[in-house]
Structure formats: C-alpha cells, structure tokens
Design an enzyme around this catalytic site. Structure first.
Site, PDB file in Angstrom:
ATOM      1  N   GLY A  11       0.813  -1.222   0.000  1.00 39.29           N
ATOM      2  CA  GLY A  11       0.000   0.000   0.000  1.00 39.29           C
ATOM      3  C   GLY A  11       0.841   1.265   0.000  1.00 39.29           C
ATOM      4  NE  ARG A  15      -6.189   8.282   6.413  1.00 40.73           N
ATOM      5  CZ  ARG A  15      -6.563   7.996   7.660  1.00 40.73           C
ATOM      6  NH1 ARG A  15      -6.505   8.915   8.597  1.00 40.73           N
ATOM      7  NH2 ARG A  15      -6.998   6.801   7.968  1.00 40.73           N
ATOM      8  CE1 TYR A  99      -3.628  -7.256   5.712  1.00 39.49           C
ATOM      9  CE2 TYR A  99      -3.576  -8.505   7.768  1.00 39.49           C
ATOM     10  CZ  TYR A  99      -4.111  -8.283   6.505  1.00 39.49           C
ATOM     11  OH  TYR A  99      -5.112  -9.093   6.042  1.00 39.49           O
ATOM     12  CE1 TYR A 363      38.280  13.863  23.560  1.00 42.44           C
ATOM     13  CE2 TYR A 363      40.424  14.772  22.953  1.00 42.44           C
ATOM     14  CZ  TYR A 363      39.382  13.873  22.731  1.00 42.44           C
ATOM     15  OH  TYR A 363      39.453  12.989  21.676  1.00 42.44           O
ATOM     16  CB  ALA A 377      39.628  21.166  37.024  1.00 43.33           C
TER      17      ALA A 377
HETATM   18  C1  UD1 Z   1      -9.021  -4.662   5.464  1.00 49.23           C
HETATM   19  C2  UD1 Z   1     -10.054  -5.791   5.523  1.00 49.23           C
HETATM   20  C3  UD1 Z   1     -11.086  -5.456   6.583  1.00 49.23           C
HETATM   21  C4  UD1 Z   1     -10.412  -5.263   7.930  1.00 49.23           C
HETATM   22  C5  UD1 Z   1      -9.331  -4.190   7.813  1.00 49.23           C
HETATM   23  C6  UD1 Z   1      -8.534  -4.137   9.085  1.00 49.23           C
HETATM   24  C7  UD1 Z   1     -10.180  -6.663   3.280  1.00 49.23           C
HETATM   25  C8  UD1 Z   1     -10.958  -6.715   2.013  1.00 49.23           C
HETATM   26  N1  UD1 Z   1     -10.668  -5.919   4.237  1.00 49.23           N
HETATM   27  O1  UD1 Z   1      -9.718  -3.490   5.043  1.00 49.23           O
HETATM   28  O2  UD1 Z   1     -12.033  -6.517   6.696  1.00 49.23           O
HETATM   29  O3  UD1 Z   1     -11.364  -4.907   8.911  1.00 49.23           O
HETATM   30  O4  UD1 Z   1      -8.428  -4.508   6.733  1.00 49.23           O
HETATM   31  O5  UD1 Z   1      -7.637  -3.064   9.006  1.00 49.23           O
HETATM   32  O6  UD1 Z   1      -9.166  -7.342   3.398  1.00 49.23           O
HETATM   33  N2  UD1 Z   1      -2.725  -4.079   0.693  1.00 49.23           N
HETATM   34  C9  UD1 Z   1      -1.850  -4.534  -0.263  1.00 49.23           C
HETATM   35  N3  UD1 Z   1      -2.282  -4.673  -1.554  1.00 49.23           N
HETATM   36  C10 UD1 Z   1      -3.559  -4.407  -1.915  1.00 49.23           C
HETATM   37  C11 UD1 Z   1      -4.454  -3.943  -0.936  1.00 49.23           C
HETATM   38  C12 UD1 Z   1      -4.007  -3.805   0.366  1.00 49.23           C
HETATM   39  O7  UD1 Z   1      -0.679  -4.795   0.030  1.00 49.23           O
HETATM   40  O8  UD1 Z   1      -3.872  -4.572  -3.103  1.00 49.23           O
HETATM   41  C13 UD1 Z   1      -2.253  -3.922   2.056  1.00 49.23           C
HETATM   42  C14 UD1 Z   1      -2.307  -2.462   2.468  1.00 49.23           C
HETATM   43  O9  UD1 Z   1      -1.054  -1.847   2.247  1.00 49.23           O
HETATM   44  C15 UD1 Z   1      -2.618  -2.539   3.945  1.00 49.23           C
HETATM   45  C16 UD1 Z   1      -3.417  -3.819   4.083  1.00 49.23           C
HETATM   46  O10 UD1 Z   1      -3.156  -4.572   2.928  1.00 49.23           O
HETATM   47  O11 UD1 Z   1      -1.443  -2.691   4.700  1.00 49.23           O
HETATM   48  C17 UD1 Z   1      -4.900  -3.586   4.274  1.00 49.23           C
HETATM   49  O12 UD1 Z   1      -5.388  -2.930   3.136  1.00 49.23           O
HETATM   50  P1  UD1 Z   1      -6.521  -1.835   3.252  1.00 49.23           P
HETATM   51  O13 UD1 Z   1      -6.944  -1.444   1.882  1.00 49.23           O
HETATM   52  O14 UD1 Z   1      -6.121  -0.787   4.192  1.00 49.23           O
HETATM   53  O15 UD1 Z   1      -7.687  -2.700   3.901  1.00 49.23           O
HETATM   54  P2  UD1 Z   1      -8.983  -2.135   4.555  1.00 49.23           P
HETATM   55  O16 UD1 Z   1      -9.833  -1.527   3.508  1.00 49.23           O
HETATM   56  O17 UD1 Z   1      -8.661  -1.360   5.730  1.00 49.23           O
END
Ligand code: UD1
Ligand code: CA
Length: 456
Positions: A11, A15, A99, A363, A377
């Site tokens: 990801g 933010r 994650y 020193y 000193a």
């Molecule tokens: C996901 C879960 C949700 C859970 C939440 C907890 C899914 C569909 N949903 O939602 O049920 O409550 O996490 O935080 O799994 N990432 C990738 N590649 C991608 C998409 C995401 O590496 O294609 C990684 C992101 O960098 C992130 C993590 O996976 O670290 C979660 O992705 P994010 O899109 O934030 O998931 P949520 O929509 O929060």
C-alpha cells in the site's frame, strides 16, 4: 510443520504524506515492517514473504532481515496481494497473513492462530470494537459459527451493527489458501479482490473458522497517519516500561522513558525521567540513572551512578562508577570499577582503570589511564596533530595538575606528578615531578581602568 508468514506491504499510505513507503516509518527506531518480520521469526517461521508494491525498491533497500519479496504492481485488493505470494507456498505449509503497517501484534497472539490451523480449519484474529466503522464485520450464525466477513461498504444496516471486526490477520494451510484465493472475484462495491471473501467460501465447503482475540486491542491497530504512528509509539514504549518494572526496575515515570532497541536492566536499578536507550544496552543491578540521560550500545555494571544529562555511546562502564552530571562517553570509552567521570568531561577511545578520577572539564582521548590516577580540572589530551591521532599513556598513581595539556604521543610514568598548567611534550619518568611554567611577573600599584563618564 512448516510455517510461512506473508506480510502485506504494498500500500501507498497516502495519509502519511511521506516520500517514504508507510511500512518503513519507525516505531522505537525500527521500521514497522521489521517489527512484523521479527514477530514472524519469533514464531519460528521457515520463511517470510513480503508483498511489496509502492516504494518496493526502497523497502528492499531498507529492510535488513532475510525475507523473500514478491511484487504486487497494481493494488487490486488484499486477496490479490496474498495471491502474489502463493507460488512461494507449499500446500502443506501453515500460512500466517500479517500486515506491514500493523506492527505490534504479540508473538503469543499469532501463535494461537497458527496452532489452530488444520486442513479443515482457518484461524482468524478478531476484536470487539465500540466503534467498528470502516472495518469488515464478522457475520456469525445463531450457533455462533462464523459464516463470513462483510466489508463496511458492502454491509447491510443490520450487519453494520455488528461490533466484532476483522483485524485482517489470519492463518490457513497453503493448499486451502491457494484454492480459495483462486475462487474470489471483485464483484463488490470497491471492485477489489477481497481476502476476506475466502471465509464464506471456506464455510460453504464445510470448513470451520476458529477465531481468537488479542489481549490488547492495540495489537491489531494499523498505522495510516503520523498521529496513529505516534499513538502506537507511546503504547509500545509504555508496554516496554511495564516489562522493565515487572523485572524489578524502578521507573520514576513509565511515561517518560524511551527504549529504541534491546534494553536489559538488573533488579533494583532506578531510572529517572526522560532517559533514552538506543541499540543494545545492558545495565546491571542497583544502577541509578538520573534524568535526561542518553545511552546507546553500552554496558553499565552494577552499582554505578549516572547523574543527570550524561551521554554514553558504544562504551563499557564498570561497577560502582560515578558519571556526570553532563559527562560524555564517546565510542570506545572503557571505565573499570570505581572510576569517577565528572561534569563536562569527554572520554573517547580510552581506558580508565580502577579508582581513577577525571572530575571536571577535561578531554581524554586515545588514552590509557592506569589505576588511582587523578586528572585535574581542565586537563586536555592533545591527541590530534591535524592529520593523525596519537596515544597518551598515564600510568598508575599519577597526579595530573589542573589545566595540563598532554601533547600525544606522550607517556607519564608511574606515580609521577605534573604541575598545574603544564604542557607535557615528552616522557615523564616514574616518580618525577614535571612542570612547564613561565616565571611569575608582578607590577606594583597597577592602575585599574576607570569607567568613562556617560555623555550628557
Ligand atoms: C481490510 C479488511 C477489513 C479489515 C481491515 C482491518 C479486506 C478486504 N478488508 O480493510 O475486513 O477490517 O483490513 O484493518 O481485506 N494491501 C496490499 N495490496 C492491496 C491492498 C491492500 O498490500 O492490493 C495492504 C495495504 O497496504 C494494507 C493492508 O493490505 O497494509 C490492508 O489494506 P486496506 O486497503 O487498508 O484494507 P482495509 O480496507 O482497511
Ligand atoms: Ca481498502
């Protein structure tokens, strides 16, 4: 049993407002993703696979641990992300999905999931939330069995009332994961391949989902912003502080200590406020550390007292020493027992032997100082000629008068005395008195300056 851990880290982390990929932002001076990798290695994983995407090269360049990388070039959803790792999994592997931006999950919590996986069971970490908005909800039947997970954006009004949410952390057999991921699609409100869809598919096939909860909700908290990063930093610091106190260490304020590495402290040691420990630091018993000290990669033996505002780096301190206030040990300082290093004293790459004192404004660099030496000193070792560094040797029992300059390379023999204000440029033999001193001149009735009258 072979355990593989798949860590999603593709990801962008918009933010964070950062040129650096989110998972490289640090908690306790360690990239978040390395916290997760280290938890995997504590579990005894036989392999860790990092799914990278945004900033993939930067992640590869920064992570120092041995892991396999797979690239997810387009972020099509969490299911798609895990799919990228499937070719590196064996059917019989137990696979844990974690994650890179959820850094603080305890190994014991992850272990519960791993232990619960069979050919017909999946394991899932869930938490109860007062405000579950934004999370996937855990849908159960009347008997309490998990039926599936529904995302916030796909949920019905009734489902949105569910307070049990998906943390995203799960475990399954490699074969099961591979087969289920083959069957997910992106027919949902976000057009993403949801990892969460594997649960309803598994249940349809007669499989069971076993859920576990962490001891603390923060174990499953993710970081999306710098505010959340700071929140997890404080939580992590407080949990480390609690471990120290449980091990018999007194902290004057557990909210005002920062441990950025591995700190071990013996019983009955006391640490005052605002101390920062970095790297590998080992502290003995009954050590007393005053406020505002910074200690990096150091060993401090039992009974030593370190007063306020002392800075120690790559050094070894023996038993019952006294340091500070405002002392500075630079890399390579080695103090034997009962050494005293006082205020505004800097020691670098030097050995100070048992019972020796350097108490004020000095020193000492590139030096070997014997036992029971007193360095007055304002004494300075002139160790640098502008090109090379040179050694100073001060043997046992020497007394160096205040404001002495020792121009290295130079040796002061056993029990010698150097008079105050001397510049020592050649060997002083044992038991000699050495001094360099211009003769004192006096002028009688010296007229003191008088203040000019102020203009009208
Ligand atoms: C996901 C879960 C949700 C859970 C939440 C907890 C899914 C569909 N949903 O939602 O049920 O409550 O996490 O935080 O799994 N990432 C990738 N590649 C991608 C998409 C995401 O590496 O294609 C990684 C992101 O960098 C992130 C993590 O996976 O670290 C979660 O992705 P994010 O899109 O934030 O998931 P949520 O929509 O929060
Ligand atoms: Ca999403």
């Amino acid at each position: 049993m072979s355990l593989k851990v798949v860590i999603l880290a593709a990801g962008k982390g918009t933010r964070m407002k950062s040129a650096m990929p989110k998972v490289l932002h640090r908690i306790a001076d360690k990239p978040m993703v390395e916290h997760v990798i280290d938890a995997a290695s504590d579990l005894g994983a036989n392999g860790t696979i990092l799914v990278v995407g945004h900033g993939a090269d930067q992640v590869r360049d920064t992570v120092t641990r041995e892991v396999d990388y797979v690239e997810q070039t387009e972020q099509l959803g969490t299911g798609h992300a895990v799919q990228q790792a499937v070719p590196l999994l064996q059917p019989d592997d137990t696979v844990l999905v974690a994650y890179g931006d959820v850094p603080l999950t305890k190994t014991a919590t992850l272990q519960k999931l791993v232990d619960d996986v069979t050919d017909t069971n999946l394991a899932l970490l869930t938490v109860m939330m007062d405000n579950p908005h934004g999370y996937g909800r855990i849908v159960r039947d009347r008997a309490g069995q998990v039926l599936g997970i529904v995302e916030q954006k796909d949920a019905t009004g009734e489902q949105l009332k569910i307070r049990e949410v998906n943390t995203g952390i799960l475990a399954a057999k490699g074969a099961v994961l591979g087969e289920l991921l083959d069957r997910i699609d992106n027919n949902n409100s976000q057009n993403e391949y949801y990892l969460t869809d594997i649960f309803s598919l598994a249940v349809e096939q007669g499989m069971t989902v076993r859920t576990h909860q962490p001891d603390h909700e923060w174990e499953t908290s993710g970081v999306n912003s710098r505010v959340q990063l700071a929140e997890l930093e404080r939580i992590f610091q407080l949990s480390q502080a609690e471990q120290l106190m449980e091990a018999g260490v007194t902290l004057m304020d557990p909210a005002r200590i920062d441990v950025r590495g591995k700190l071990t402290v013996g019983q009955d040691s006391i640490i005052d406020i605002n101390c920062v420990f970095t790297g590998e630091v080992s502290i003995g018993e009954n050590v007393n550390i005053g406020p505002n000290c910074s200690v990096t990669n150091a060993t401090i033996a039992s009974g030593t007292v370190i007063k306020a505002n002392t800075v120690i780096e790559d050094s070894v301190v023996g038993e019952n020493c006294t340091l500070g206030p405002f002392a500075r040990l630079r890399p390579g300082a080695e103090l034997a027992e009962d050494a005293h290093i006082g205020n505004f004293v800097e020691i670098k790459k030097s050995t100070i032997s048992k019972g020796s004192k350097v108490n004020h404004l000095s020193y000492v660099g590139d030096s070997t100082v014997g036992e029971k030496v007193n360095i007055g000193a304002g004494t300075i070792t002139c160790n640098y000629d502008g090109v090379n560094k040179h050694q100073t040797v001060i043997e046992d029992g020497v007394f160096i008068g205040s404001c002495t300059q020792l121009v290295a390379p130079v040796r002061v023999g056993k029990n010698a005395v150097v008079g105050a204000g001397s510049t020592i440029t050649k060997t002083v033999e044992p038991n000699q008195l050495a001094f360099t001193r211009a003769a004192l001149k006096t002028v009688d009735n010296w007229p003191r300056p008088v203040k000019k009258p102020k203009p009208e």
